[in-house]
Write a protein that holds these residues in place. Sequence first.
Motif, short mmCIF file in Angstrom:
data_model
loop_
_atom_site.label_atom_id
_atom_site.label_comp_id
_atom_site.label_asym_id
_atom_site.label_seq_id
_atom_site.Cartn_x
_atom_site.Cartn_y
_atom_site.Cartn_z
N GLU A 165 18.65 -7.51 -6.21
CA GLU A 165 17.70 -8.21 -7.28
C GLU A 165 16.25 -8.46 -6.41
N ARG A 166 16.26 -9.16 -5.24
CA ARG A 166 15.30 -9.33 -4.69
C ARG A 166 14.35 -8.17 -4.31
N TRP A 167 15.01 -7.04 -3.98
CA TRP A 167 14.61 -5.90 -3.50
C TRP A 167 13.94 -5.20 -4.84
N GLY A 172 5.25 -4.51 -6.04
CA GLY A 172 4.62 -3.64 -5.14
C GLY A 172 4.62 -4.19 -3.81
N THR A 173 5.37 -5.28 -3.50
CA THR A 173 5.53 -6.04 -2.25
C THR A 173 6.86 -5.44 -1.51
N PHE A 174 7.34 -4.29 -1.64
CA PHE A 174 8.59 -4.16 -1.06
C PHE A 174 8.16 -3.43 0.20
N PRO A 175 8.95 -3.94 1.37
CA PRO A 175 8.26 -3.45 2.71
C PRO A 175 8.60 -2.01 3.20
N GLY A 176 9.94 -1.48 2.52
CA GLY A 176 10.36 -0.03 2.64
C GLY A 176 9.58 0.90 2.32
N ILE A 223 9.88 -4.12 -5.50
CA ILE A 223 9.41 -2.77 -5.98
C ILE A 223 8.61 -3.19 -7.03
N GLN A 224 8.85 -3.67 -8.00
CA GLN A 224 8.41 -3.83 -9.25
C GLN A 224 7.09 -4.55 -9.04
#
Length: 85
Positions: A70-72, A79-83, A76-77
Motif C-alpha cells: 500500500e505504501r509503495w 511520484g516519490t517512489f525510490p525505485g 508510485i502514484q
Amino acid sequence: MVDKKPSKGPWPTPPFDPRFPNQNQTRNCYQNFLDYHRCMKKMNHRGKSAQPCEYFFHVYHSLCPISWVERWTEQIQSGTFPGKI
C-alpha cells in the motif's frame, strides 16, 4: 498506471528463486514488486496483454506485507517512489 488485479490462481507459495537463497525474503518481495510494475509499464506501452506480469503479481502478494504494498503504491502514484520503474 492502473494496478489491475489479476485473476485468482493456484499460487499457494512462490517458487524458489536462486537469486534470494536466504530465509529473509525482503529483497525478493521488493524485486518482484518492481518487476511487476516494470512489466505492466512495458506491456501497456506495447499495447499487449499483461498476462505474463501475473507471475510477479502473485509472488509479491505472497511475500510482501500488505502495508508495504500500500505504501509503495501510494508513493508510485505521488511520484516519490525510490525505485526505478
